[in-house]
Design a protein around this motif. Structure first.
Motif, PDB file in Angstrom:
ATOM      1  N   UNK A 116       0.824  -1.215   0.000  1.00 25.95           N
ATOM      2  CA  UNK A 116       0.000   0.000   0.000  1.00 25.95           C
ATOM      3  C   UNK A 116       0.858   1.266   0.000  1.00 25.95           C
ATOM      4  N   UNK A 117       2.049   1.200   0.578  1.00 23.98           N
ATOM      5  CA  UNK A 117       2.924   2.371   0.575  1.00 23.98           C
ATOM      6  C   UNK A 117       3.342   2.766  -0.832  1.00 23.98           C
ATOM      7  N   UNK A 118       3.607   1.799  -1.697  1.00 23.23           N
ATOM      8  CA  UNK A 118       3.969   2.089  -3.085  1.00 23.23           C
ATOM      9  C   UNK A 118       2.772   2.669  -3.844  1.00 23.23           C
ATOM     10  N   UNK A 119       1.599   2.075  -3.641  1.00 29.64           N
ATOM     11  CA  UNK A 119       0.411   2.587  -4.324  1.00 29.64           C
ATOM     12  C   UNK A 119       0.072   3.990  -3.841  1.00 29.64           C
ATOM     13  N   UNK A 120       0.168   4.195  -2.536  1.00 30.26           N
ATOM     14  CA  UNK A 120      -0.158   5.510  -1.988  1.00 30.26           C
ATOM     15  C   UNK A 120       0.763   6.589  -2.528  1.00 30.26           C
ATOM     16  N   UNK A 121       2.054   6.308  -2.586  1.00 27.63           N
ATOM     17  CA  UNK A 121       2.991   7.301  -3.095  1.00 27.63           C
ATOM     18  C   UNK A 121       2.721   7.586  -4.572  1.00 27.63           C
ATOM     19  N   UNK A 122       2.410   6.543  -5.328  1.00 25.12           N
ATOM     20  CA  UNK A 122       2.099   6.743  -6.755  1.00 25.12           C
ATOM     21  C   UNK A 122       0.907   7.675  -6.914  1.00 25.12           C
ATOM     22  N   UNK A 123      -0.152   7.424  -6.157  1.00 25.27           N
ATOM     23  CA  UNK A 123      -1.357   8.236  -6.282  1.00 25.27           C
ATOM     24  C   UNK A 123      -1.110   9.678  -5.855  1.00 25.27           C
ATOM     25  N   UNK A 124      -0.324   9.880  -4.805  1.00 19.83           N
ATOM     26  CA  UNK A 124      -0.018  11.246  -4.367  1.00 19.83           C
ATOM     27  C   UNK A 124       0.767  11.981  -5.444  1.00 19.83           C
ATOM     28  N   UNK A 125       1.768  11.315  -6.012  1.00 20.78           N
ATOM     29  CA  UNK A 125       2.589  11.975  -7.036  1.00 20.78           C
ATOM     30  C   UNK A 125       1.750  12.336  -8.250  1.00 20.78           C
TER      31      UNK A 125
END
Length: 1648
Positions: free
Chosen positions: A1240-1249
């Protein structure tokens, strides 16, 4: 008198040294001359140790004056006149409790409270304080200055307290009724001193000249009861026996102490002479004085401070002393008195002397009792005959006449004055007549002690607590001291009890004591007190196997141990070093968290008297007394009345409680043992149980061996047959109760199946799927793997577990059947126990009877299978079934779960077929004939009515129609309804329910929960729980009943939040109680655990179902209140503030509060999920601002960039924490969830960027129409240009925005590389590896995440990549692109196609041919036009793999490079990189292209010879990069080894899938995943034609294949169980698949 001093010899009564012909002459060798000169009376007496010339003559009639120093009056005043402040303190510091010590330190010494409290916590009593030195106190944490103060004040106090000698003497007065002392308890020290002075012998007082008795201090041992030769008793070395006294009432024995010469000083013959002469002289003195007496050999007789000290003698042969006694009676007594002497003098008794630490020594004390009964002695005078050596060849005889003179014996004939002697002889005749008359009168007056009340009946009442029998549910603690070997056989009743723990004070118990005796037939683990730490109760229970097997705790160490924590200690050392461990251990064992008070019985077994010096066992009793708050749970078994008397007096003194009614002392241990065994409930299991074995044989299962498998409930082939209960009158009632319990909702038992098979009974109802499940399991030969999983999916409460147990019952003669009964057991432990069951009764014979194991909703059955294979497999029979795991799995969607499962399975649902309805109706008619109210068998009726919701609703409404929801009954029902509705398998312990209902005396069961809950108790069921403890628990009959109970509460205006608040606020629940840990986990799980379809739930939820229902029915504010209260209740939980943060973020949009709670959660436990929540709060806040901002101001932009930066940082923390995740210990759910890597940390960072990039590119200063400005921004974001190139703008507003962007320039430039890194991570994650466990649903988190990543990737491409139109336009403007620009262009195109990486190229196997060829073209161009001397290793491996992929799809493509060319490129790259590269892709290609074959082509390549090294490098480099994912994912094999040569022998899995689609392995469309998982794929003929079956060898549990003389490659088996344990070397064959981790062996077969 010094034993070495020469003894005076009398001509009348010669010395004992010269009286016997057997006695060797110890003189110079010359014959002794008779002296004619008259001697004094004292000089003429025989040289007996106990006859001193200084002692007064009894016949003289003159008694010396008493000369005993009395206590100092000042001391008396000090002892009796303490100030009011100290009035509560006992006068002796030895008697102080821990509370007394703390009070004295605080009030008198003014020691700081924290120091006093520290000593109190460590259990410091007055005895301990008195024994401490300064260094001891410092080690206990006392500051040096205060330690010195305490030591000096203790010395000062003890100088003013009564002497220990007084106390010791007073103790001896209560030691033994047979010791010659009074046994009354005296309350005032003055009276005690007077009694002491009154009873101490006058002659002995003269000898006590060394110290005043008030200054004496000595440990006293209890004497052996008089004339009790078989009574077990021990003496302790260097302890003291009571001081000797003269005759009192003739029946109470007098005592004499003697030390025989040391065996090193004299011969054995001389020692025996000394023994017989002293013994018979003493016996004659007692017989003449007509008083009972005992002489003790091995006890100091000096009239000094050491008088009575136990030394003991080393005896080489006890029989020699017994024979000497028998043979010499006739030599010392007249012929006419020999019979009387034999009758009155008892044979020697040998008392074992043990060391002060409790271990046995090689010494003993020899005791001889004398009982001059009047019927034997009448008025006779008994002369003692001595042989006197003379100058002649013959020996003359001389007579002695011994009588008692106070505490000593005297010889009347020793007087040398004939006249005086004649008077004495004449006087003695009268005295003997007087003594004989007194003896006869004493015997006539003497009455045996009044018989105690019926102690057998009292024993029954105490041990059964007023019930009909001893319940098997009672957990028994035993405290015991040393037991002699002759009594061990009567300790067999311990084997009949449900022993929880034994606190043993015999250090040698495991060698030859009670522990050794018990462990002959039962299992007991040997423990020490320090092992019972109170820090982590759950881990201690698991580690020490509590509740599973008896714990035998050596409270005073174990003989042979040398460690400070395990070796035996003296009582003084024990108090200082081990009493604290005992206190902690007792607190642990007696905690209500561990055992309910009413389910605990403490039995104290005392084989010998406990004195004030036996402090360890007394301290332990006091600790138990405090922890159990009295004697209600205790029972004392004393060896005899003497032991009881000591014990009673000590307990009264220390605890001020009369324990008479709690003690059994008039029954022998044989009577006690037999009585207890008769109280056991009739056995419902056969005394001899059998397991099926090979060849239709059977093996008897011993009880001790069954106890070695504590986590398994074993079903034997003769289960329920030939049991004790069948012979009892209560059998009919027992059968009726068994049926009622089951049909009311209890767990099915083996008896239900057994009774249904008896004549006159209907068969047990077989569900429709019974036959199908039976067919899957049988025959055994149909299973070709050593361990097979068969799944049974079912709705909760529809009879799935009952069906599974029915299967076990029907197969109990074909399988060794067992049920896992401990849900908290580890897979490793279960596997070890399965191995024991599998191999039981087998030695070297071939073949095993397979195990059929039932697991119920097991948390990780695949891992259990792995453990079973590694532990229980047999290398000699690799393809034989050894263990079949039948796993019942509850799910809302049994049909769907069955369809997607990879294992053989059946499913049943909460819906009956017509046939099943008919069976239930017939059973109902039978129940009406045999039971009064079958309509109250609600669980049965629910099934009979086909799980009708209307029936259940009417049932609950009817029963609860008069319920007062505010009453105690209503509260308990509300708690259970809430828990059972929202948490599967939840319950409350019975003891807690009783406390909630205020049942006052559950110990004696005068009130029961059923009585208190009537009429609602029909909705409850009580059952046994075995999870970190065995206890009874309560739940509602069915989850549907619980749901309807909540509806009733809602009708009474009691909401879900009301019950939840009540549950959270009710303090009793969270105090110590049985099962508290699990109950708090249930409550915690009810508040935080979300449902997930991939875990078998019916839907995905954002919050727990309870929270979502409260929100839907009562609103978000009520959710907030509930969660905030829960956070306060579970203040150590991290997941509750996390849930509250998510609620504030998602439901209330209060981001500040959400962040506060998220950070609070992170401060309590930092894991990837909580870090992700922090990131999600920032992300949601960012999203909200972007959505609400109508105009992008510099301020809003700055806020957005700050939030995005914080969110990205939090998500990166989550990514790192995911590699080492830890779960909240209060989160019960995590154990049931299969391990997964949190992405989820990778997905969350992708969505924020992507969110912030969309926001920036949408700013008005970068309009889509202004291509130039937009390109400048993209160049900055791509990192091609600095942020400063954005330039300054005339518009101040625009300029302010640009300034904000420049301020965040570093963050902006990092966005694109971060996105690229994340997409690369996901490529590797999804393509290189797959989940280790097959999930039940297609809509898995993996699939959803793939789609989310792909959606974000499309946005990324759209933002950063040029469209085709833009590319054509750019080429039109600049037709002469440089080569580097072309290469870069190709790379961008490959990135757009997700084929710019090794993983992306592997993924392209699923792409259309034209797309694959386009990829190959671009990689060929990049590789062939590299501007570097050597293309990069990454470009090289991508180029080679692209060609392999194209060959797999279209082997005839013109774009393909030749095999030799690819191998040459690979060989050159390997030469450059060597075996230490961190690129597993390079070594993966080495496996594909250079795998050894019969073709000699590869011999021309230098690196071919290093193939083994490169395969090992593949594993090393892959582990280095991806090891953190291994718990949840495993490597995928995309290619297999075929039969052809070159590239043709690399067979793609996609090609094999195509073959499977075209095969007829299954009717209809095949389930490819299932075919691969089960191994059916290898049986397809077309698959076998394509793949090469390689021959190898299994060695040490691994597979090796050898090529030539020097190439030996290790290959990992793809599936567990293909290779057996046992390290057998066998020839095997298999197929080879290639993963990034290395080669893998499939379909392993043993060639033999």
């Amino acid at each position: 008198m010094d034993p070495n001093k020469k003894r005076p010899v009398s001509p009348t009564s010669p010395s004992l040294q010269s009286m016997s012909p057997e006695r060797p002459d110890m003189s110079s060798g010359k014959k002794r001359k008779k002296k004619k000169k008259s001697r004094s009376a004292s000089a003429a007496s025989p040289s007996l140790k106990s006859l001193s010339p200084e002692r007064p003559d009894l016949s003289s009639g003159n008694k010396p004056e008493r000369n005993v120093k009395t206590a100092n009056p000042g001391v008396r005043q000090t002892l009796t006149g303490k100030t009011e402040d100290a009035a509560a303190l006992p006068p002796s510091m030895e008697d102080w409790t821990t509370e007394n010590v703390e009070h004295w330190l605080k009030t008198k010494l003014r020691i700081p409270p924290n120091v006093a409290q520290n000593l109190y916590v460590q259990g410091t009593t007055g005895a301990g304080l008195a024994s401490f030195e300064k260094q001891d106190l410092i080690e206990l944490g006392v500051p040096p200055a205060q330690a010195l103060q305490i030591v000096r004040q203790v010395e000062k106090f003890r100088r003013s307290e009564p002497s220990a000698a007084t106390e010791d003497h007073l103790e001896t007065q209560t030691v033994s009724a047979d010791s010659g002392f009074h046994s009354e308890r005296l309350s005032v020290l003055q009276e005690e001193t007077d009694v002491y002075e009154e009873h101490i012998s006058e002659s002995f007082q003269k000898q006590l000249q060394i110290k005043p008795f008030l200054q004496m201090k000595r440990p006293v041992s209890a004497m052996r009861p008089f004339d009790k030769s078989s009574v077990p008793v021990f003496y302790t070395e260097h302890h003291f026996l009571p001081a000797v006294v003269g005759p009192s009432n003739l029946l109470e024995p007098v005592h004499e102490y003697q030390l025989l010469p040391d065996s090193e000083e004299v011969s054995q013959k001389e020692a025996l002479f000394e023994f017989t002469s002293e013994m018979f002289c003493f016996a004659a003195s007692c017989m003449n004085s007509r008083t009972n007496g005992t002489i003790h050999f091995g006890v100091k007789d000096k009239p000094s401070e050491e008088h009575g000290q136990i030394i003991g003698h080393k005896i080489s042969s006890r029989s020699l002393y017994s024979e000497a006694f028998e043979l010499n009676v006739s030599k010392y007594f007249d012929q006419k008195h020999i019979t009387s002497a034999r009758t009155c003098i008892r044979p020697p008794v040998f008392i074992q002397v043990q060391r002060e630490d409790g271990t046995a020594s090689d010494k003993c004390v020899i005791e001889v009792d004398v009982i001059p009964l009047y019927s034997e002695t009448l008025e006779s005078v008994f002369y003692t005959i001595f042989n006197i050596p003379s100058t002649e060849k013959h020996q003359s005889k001389s007579e002695c006449l011994f009588v008692r003179d106070g505490s000593r014996k005297v010889n009347i004939l020793s007087d040398s004055n004939p006249r005086v002697l004649q008077d004495k002889i004449k006087d003695i005749d009268e005295k003997v007549k007087h003594w004989a008359s007194a003896r006869r009168a004493a015997e006539q007056r003497h009455e045996p002690p009044p018989s105690c009340e019926n102690q057998g009946q009292r024993l029954k009442q105490l041990i059964t607590r007023g019930q009909d029998g001893l319940s098997n549910s009672i957990q028994v603690f035993v405290v015991t001291d040393k037991c002699v070997s002759t009594q061990l056989e009567h300790m067999d009743f311990l084997k009949e009890l449900n022993l929880f723990a034994v606190l043993d004070f015999d250090p040698e118990s495991a060698k030859d004591g009670t522990c050794h005796f018990y462990r002959k037939d039962r299992v007991a683990n040997l423990h020490f007190p320090h092992m019972y730490s109170t820090q982590d109760r759950t881990s201690v229970i698991a580690k020490l196997n509590l509740f599973k097997q008896t714990s035998w705790i050596f409270c005073n160490g174990q003989a042979g141990e040398d460690g400070d924590l395990e070796k035996p200690l003296t009582p003084g050392e024990w108090l200082k070093k081990r009493s604290g461990d005992i206190t902690n251990m007792v607190s642990f064992l007696c905690s209500p968290d561990l055992l309910p008070r009413h389910g605990l019985l403490v039995i104290i077994i005392l084989h010998s008297a406990v004195t004030i010096n036996s402090r360890p066992i007394l301290e332990t009793f006091c600790a138990l007394y405090r922890s159990l708050k009295g004697m209600d749970n205790m029972l004392c078994l004393c060896k005899d009345a003497t032991v009881f008397s000591h014990w009673k007096n000590l307990v009264e003194r220390w605890c001020e409680e009369d324990i008479t009614n709690k003690c059994i002392h008039s029954l022998s241990f044989q009577e006690i043992s037999s009585t207890i065994k008769t109280l056991k409930e009739p056995q419902t299991r056969a005394s001899r149980r059998f397991l099926p074995s090979t060849g239709s044989s059977s093996v008897q299962l011993e009880k001790k061996d069954e106890e070695m498998m504590p986590d398994l409930e074993i079903l034997c082939e003769n289960e329920c047959e030939n049991t004790e209960i069948e012979t009892k009158q209560s059998y009919e009632e027992f059968k009726k109760n068994i049926e009622e319990d089951f049909y009311r909702g209890g767990q099915v038992s083996w008896w239900n199946f057994y009774l249904s098979e008896q004549p006159g009974s209907l068969p047990f109802i077989k569900r429709d799927r019974y036959t199908e499940l039976h067919r899957i399991i049988c025959p055994v030969q149909s299973h070709m793997s050593p361990c097979v999983i068969v799944s049974l999916f079912h709705h909760p409460g529809c009879g799935g577990t009952t069906l599974a147990m029915h299967i076990l019952w029907s197969l109990k003669n074909k399988f060794r059947c067992a049920v896992v009964k401990n849900q908290m057991a580890t897979n490793k432990d279960i596997a070890l126990q399965i191995r024991t069951l599998l191999t039981y009764g087998k030695q070297d014979q071939s073949g095993f009877t397979p195990v059929l194991l039932l697991t119920d909703n097991w948390y990780d059955v695949e891992d259990l299978k792995k453990c079973v294979i590694n532990t229980a497999s047999d290398g000699h029979h690799p393809n034989n079934l050894l263990v079949l795991i039948l796993n019942c799995e509850r799910t809302p969607f049994p049909n769907e779960a069955s369809r997607y499962s990879d294992n053989p399975n059946v499913c049943i649902s909460a819906k009956l077929s017509r046939k099943e309805k008919d069976l239930f109706f017939k059973k109902y008619e039978e129940l009406k004939d045999s039971h009064d109210k079958p309509d109250t068998f609600y669980v049965f009726m629910i099934m009979k009515n086909n799980f009708s919701k209307d029936y259940i609703s009417d049932l609950v409404n009817n029963i609860l129609k008069d319920l007062d929801v505010g009453s105690k009954q209503g509260r308990l029902l509300g708690f259970l309804a809430l828990l059972n509705t929202y948490v599967h398998d939840s319950y409350m312990s019975l003891s807690l329910c009783e406390e909630l209902m205020e049942i006052r005396n559950p110990l004696w069961r005068q009130e029961t929960l059923e009585d208190k809950m009537n009429p609602y108790s029909t909705l409850l069921k009580t059952f046994d729980v075995e999870e970190h403890g065995t206890y009874q628990a309560v739940r509602l009959l069915h989850q549907m009943i619980a749901e309807n109970c909540l509806k009733v509460f809602k009708e009474h205006k009691v909401s879900l939040s009301d019950i939840t608040f009540d549950l959270l606020n009710y303090e009793i629940i969270y105090k110590t109680c049985m099962g508290k840990d699990f109950l708090t986990q249930f409550i915690h799980s009810m508040l935080v655990t979300r449902t997930r379809r991939e875990q078998g739930d019916d839907k995905n939820t954002l919050f727990s179902p309870l929270i979502e229902d409260i929100q839907k029915e009562e609103g978000v504010d009520k959710v907030n209140e509930v969660l905030e209260r829960a956070v306060k209740r579970f203040d150590r939980s991290a997941t509750l503030p996390q849930a509250l943060a998510r609620h504030m973020c998602l439901n209330e949009k209060d981001f500040d509060s959400a962040l506060k709670w998220a950070l609070d959660a992170q401060s309590k436990r930092s894991n990837s999920y909580i870090a992700d929540t922090v990131g999600q709060v920032y992300k949601s806040h960012l999203k909200k601002i972007i959505e609400d901002s109508k105009e992008q101001s510099p301020e809003s932009l700055d806020e957005c960039l700050n939030l995005a930066s914080k969110a990205a940082s939090a998500f990166r923390d989550s990514q790192e924490l995911a590699k080492k995740d830890e779960h909240d210990p209060l989160d019960l759910h995590f154990r049931k969830v299969r391990k997964c890597y949190n992405t989820s940390g990778y997905l969350g960072e992708t969505e924020v960027i992507m969110m912030i990039l969309d926001f920036i590119t949408g700013l008005p200063i970068f309009p889509a129409s202004d291509r130039h400005e937009r390109d400048k921004l993209l160049q900055v974001l791509r990192g091609n240009q600095p942020v400063s190139m954005l330039g300054n703008y005339k518009d101040s507003g625009v300029d302010a925005i640009v300034k904000v962007l420049k301020d965040h320039g570093r963050f902006l430039v990092s966005l694109k590389p971060r996105l690229k890194d994340i997409f690369t991570f996901f490529e590797n994650y999804f393509i290189y590896m797959k989940p280790r466990h097959a999930l039940l649903q297609k809509d898995t988190g993996d699939e959803r995440n793939k789609q989310r990543v792909y959606d974000q990737f499309k946005k990324y491409i759209k933002l950063f990549m040029c469209s085709e139109e833009e590319k054509l336009s750019e080429r039109a403007r600049n037709p002469n692109l440089s080569l580097q620009q072309v290469i870069d262009d190709h790379r961008r195109n490959l990135e757009m196609m997700q084929a710019d990486s090794f993983a992306g190229i592997l993924q392209s196997l699923n792409h259309p041919l034209d797309k694959i060829e386009n990829i190959v073209k671009k990689w060929n161009f990049i590789f062939e036009n590299s501007l570097r001397r050597f293309p990069s290793t990454s470009d090289t491996v991508n180029y080679i793999l692209a060609n392999i992929v194209l060959h797999s799809v279209n082997p005839k493509s013109r774009l393909l490079k030749k095999y030799e060319e690819l191998v040459t490129i690979l060989n050159d790259t390997l030469q450059r990189e060597g075996p230490r590269s961190n690129m597993p892709e390079l070594y993966y290609l080495c496996m594909l292209l250079m795998w050894p074959s019969t073709d000699q082509t590869l011999q021309n390549f230098t690196e071919y010879s290093n193939i083994t090294t490169y395969i090992a490098s593949a594993k090393r480099s892959f582990h280095k990069r991806f090891s953190f994912m291994f718990p949840s994912r495993s490597a995928i094999a995309y290619f297999f080894l075929g039969k052809s040569r070159g590239l043709k022998r690399i067979i793609c899995k996609l090609y094999l899938d195509k073959i499977l689609y075209e095969s007829d392995l299954n009717d209809g469309e095949p389930n490819l995943h299932n075919l691969w998982h089960t191994g059916q794929v290898w049986s397809a003929p077309n698959i076998q034609k394509k793949l090469l079956r390689v021959k190898g060898r299994s060695e040490n549990g691994e597979i090796y294949v050898t090529y030539g003389a020097n190439t030996k490659i290790m290959i990992r088996p793809a599936y567990l169980g293909d290779i057996r344990s046992g390290c057998s070397r066998e020839e095997v064959s298999f197929y080879i698949g290639f993963t990034m981790e290395g080669p893998v062996a499939y379909s392993v077969k043993y060639e033999s």
